[in-house]
Motif scaffolding. Structure first.
Motif, PDB file in Angstrom:
ATOM      1  N   THR A  52       0.837  -1.205   0.000  1.00  0.00           N
ATOM      2  CA  THR A  52       0.000   0.000   0.000  1.00  0.00           C
ATOM      3  C   THR A  52       0.872   1.257   0.000  1.00  0.00           C
ATOM      4  N   ALA A  53       1.887   1.276   0.864  1.00  0.00           N
ATOM      5  CA  ALA A  53       2.772   2.435   0.964  1.00  0.00           C
ATOM      6  C   ALA A  53       3.552   2.642  -0.331  1.00  0.00           C
ATOM      7  N   ALA A  54       4.048   1.556  -0.917  1.00  0.00           N
ATOM      8  CA  ALA A  54       4.825   1.662  -2.156  1.00  0.00           C
ATOM      9  C   ALA A  54       3.935   2.117  -3.307  1.00  0.00           C
ATOM     10  N   SER A  55       2.686   1.615  -3.363  1.00  0.00           N
ATOM     11  CA  SER A  55       1.747   2.032  -4.418  1.00  0.00           C
ATOM     12  C   SER A  55       1.469   3.522  -4.310  1.00  0.00           C
ATOM     13  N   ASP A  60       2.063   9.085  -6.030  1.00  0.00           N
ATOM     14  CA  ASP A  60       2.424  10.465  -5.690  1.00  0.00           C
ATOM     15  C   ASP A  60       3.583  10.963  -6.540  1.00  0.00           C
ATOM     16  N   THR A  61       4.564  10.083  -6.759  1.00  0.00           N
ATOM     17  CA  THR A  61       5.739  10.473  -7.533  1.00  0.00           C
ATOM     18  C   THR A  61       5.359  10.705  -8.996  1.00  0.00           C
ATOM     19  N   THR A  62       4.492   9.833  -9.533  1.00  0.00           N
ATOM     20  CA  THR A  62       4.008   9.991 -10.908  1.00  0.00           C
ATOM     21  C   THR A  62       3.240  11.307 -11.035  1.00  0.00           C
ATOM     22  N   ALA A  63       2.402  11.607 -10.026  1.00  0.00           N
ATOM     23  CA  ALA A  63       1.610  12.841 -10.037  1.00  0.00           C
ATOM     24  C   ALA A  63       2.525  14.067  -9.971  1.00  0.00           C
TER      25      ALA A  63
END
Ligand SMILES: [Zn+2]
Length: 104
Positions: A52-55, A60-63
């Motif tokens: 969940t945290a990695a997803s 967030d990084t993609t955004a």
């Protein structure tokens, strides 16, 4: 024709791309472990939480990279205020300013 890119933004973009790669790799490793937790020697609960945290980190990084491309990077998604550079230096994928983050 050339696009002027703020060197600091370009640096953050490279950092975010590196982090995206790391989180994506982490997610694949965790997903493999999650498929067979006993075999991986991991607690299924822990694996699920880490997936969940990695997803979330990947999303967030993609955004953040998308906001850089759009030119809206560094603005809080809730109040549209400027997210201080000091916060972005610590958490480049931050979506919100500190007060908004604290409000949840
Ligand atoms: Zn805000």
């Amino acid at each position: 024709m050339s696009v002027n890119v703020d060197p600091e933004i370009d640096e953050l973009r490279q950092l975010l791309e590196a982090q995206l790669q790391l989180h994506t790799d982490e997610l694949s490793t965790l997903t493999a472990a999650g498929a067979d937790p006993a075999d991986a020697g991991e607690d299924p609960q822990t694996v699920t939480e880490r997936i969940t945290a990695a997803s979330q980190a990947v999303a967030d990084t993609t955004a953040a990279l998308a906001r850089i491309a759009e030119g809206t990077y560094g603005r809080c998604e809730r109040c549209s205020g400027v997210i201080p550079a000091a916060r972005l230096a610590i958490l480049p994928r931050a979506r919100r300013c500190v007060p908004c983050q604290a409000r949840g």
